[in-house]
Write a protein that holds these residues in place. Structure first.
Motif, short mmCIF file in Angstrom:
data_model
loop_
_atom_site.label_atom_id
_atom_site.label_comp_id
_atom_site.label_asym_id
_atom_site.label_seq_id
_atom_site.Cartn_x
_atom_site.Cartn_y
_atom_site.Cartn_z
N ILE A 196 48.52 34.61 44.68
CA ILE A 196 47.68 33.55 45.27
C ILE A 196 48.57 32.71 46.16
N ARG A 197 48.12 32.53 47.41
CA ARG A 197 48.93 31.82 48.40
C ARG A 197 48.04 31.37 49.55
N LYS A 198 48.63 30.56 50.44
CA LYS A 198 47.91 30.19 51.66
C LYS A 198 47.90 31.39 52.61
N ILE B 285 44.25 32.24 49.07
CA ILE B 285 43.70 33.59 48.91
C ILE B 285 44.37 34.29 47.75
N SER B 286 43.60 35.18 47.14
CA SER B 286 44.18 36.09 46.16
C SER B 286 44.30 37.44 46.87
N THR B 287 45.42 38.10 46.64
CA THR B 287 45.63 39.41 47.27
C THR B 287 46.12 40.41 46.23
N ILE C 200 39.70 36.86 38.76
CA ILE C 200 40.23 36.31 40.01
C ILE C 200 39.66 34.91 40.28
N SER C 201 38.37 34.74 40.06
CA SER C 201 37.76 33.41 40.29
C SER C 201 38.43 32.34 39.46
N LYS C 202 38.62 32.63 38.17
CA LYS C 202 39.26 31.65 37.29
C LYS C 202 40.66 31.31 37.78
N GLN C 203 41.41 32.30 38.18
CA GLN C 203 42.77 32.05 38.62
C GLN C 203 42.79 31.25 39.92
N LEU C 204 41.86 31.56 40.84
CA LEU C 204 41.76 30.79 42.08
C LEU C 204 41.42 29.33 41.79
N ILE D 17 43.11 41.11 50.82
CA ILE D 17 42.41 39.92 50.31
C ILE D 17 41.35 40.35 49.30
N THR D 18 41.42 39.75 48.11
CA THR D 18 40.42 40.04 47.07
C THR D 18 39.46 38.86 46.88
#
Length: 145
Positions: free
Chosen positions: A3-5, A53-55, A95-99, A60-61
């Motif tokens: 997860i990063r910009k 973003i999560s990748t 992924i949603s939770k982590q974002l 991109i996921t």
């Protein structure tokens, strides 16, 4: 998962996928164009909001759009989650939770003591938000005429 910009190319990719995110987020009430999605997002980006973003393998996921806002009554500064989206083929992997967790941590580090979001009634994401401690604050009601 990373997860990063995002970089500029990745932001453009997000903007091309944003109409789907808006369509799903509004439970199909709105079918926006890419131009409409840009019209909604670009002012937020200009005011300092940003994507995370999560990748997975540089693909991109999903993403979250976060930034600052103000309470309309008290003018209190607060953090805001403007958008959350995970591509369909990557759903069910947390992924949603982590974002959300990463976005909340970022906003906390920026000094916000409260974070808000808006979500359509019936959206599946409500369960995720509640599991992370979000609670109903206001309810918007409507009547069709």
């Amino acid at each position: 998962m990373d997860i990063r910009k995002p970089n500029e190319v990745e932001i453009e990719k997000i903007l091309t996928l944003s109409p789907q995110a808006i369509f799903e987020g509004t439970l199909g009430e709105i079918e926006p164009t890419i131009e409409k999605a840009k019209q909604l997002v670009e002012p937020l980006l200009k005011k300092g909001s940003y994507y995370l973003i999560s990748t997975e393998n540089n693909v991109i996921t999903g993403w979250i759009l976060i930034g600052g806002s103000k309470d309309q009554f008290s003018d209190k500064a607060l953090g805001f989650i403007y958008e959350l989206f995970v591509l369909e083929e990557y759903r069910g992997r947390g992924i949603s939770k982590q974002l959300i967790k990463t976005g909340v941590e970022q906003l906390k580090q920026e000094g916000y003591s409260e974070i808000r979001l808006s979500v359509f009634d019936g959206n599946q994401a409500i369960k995720i938000y509640e599991s992370l401690g979000f609670k109903n604050r206001t309810i918007t009601m409507n009547i069709s005429l």
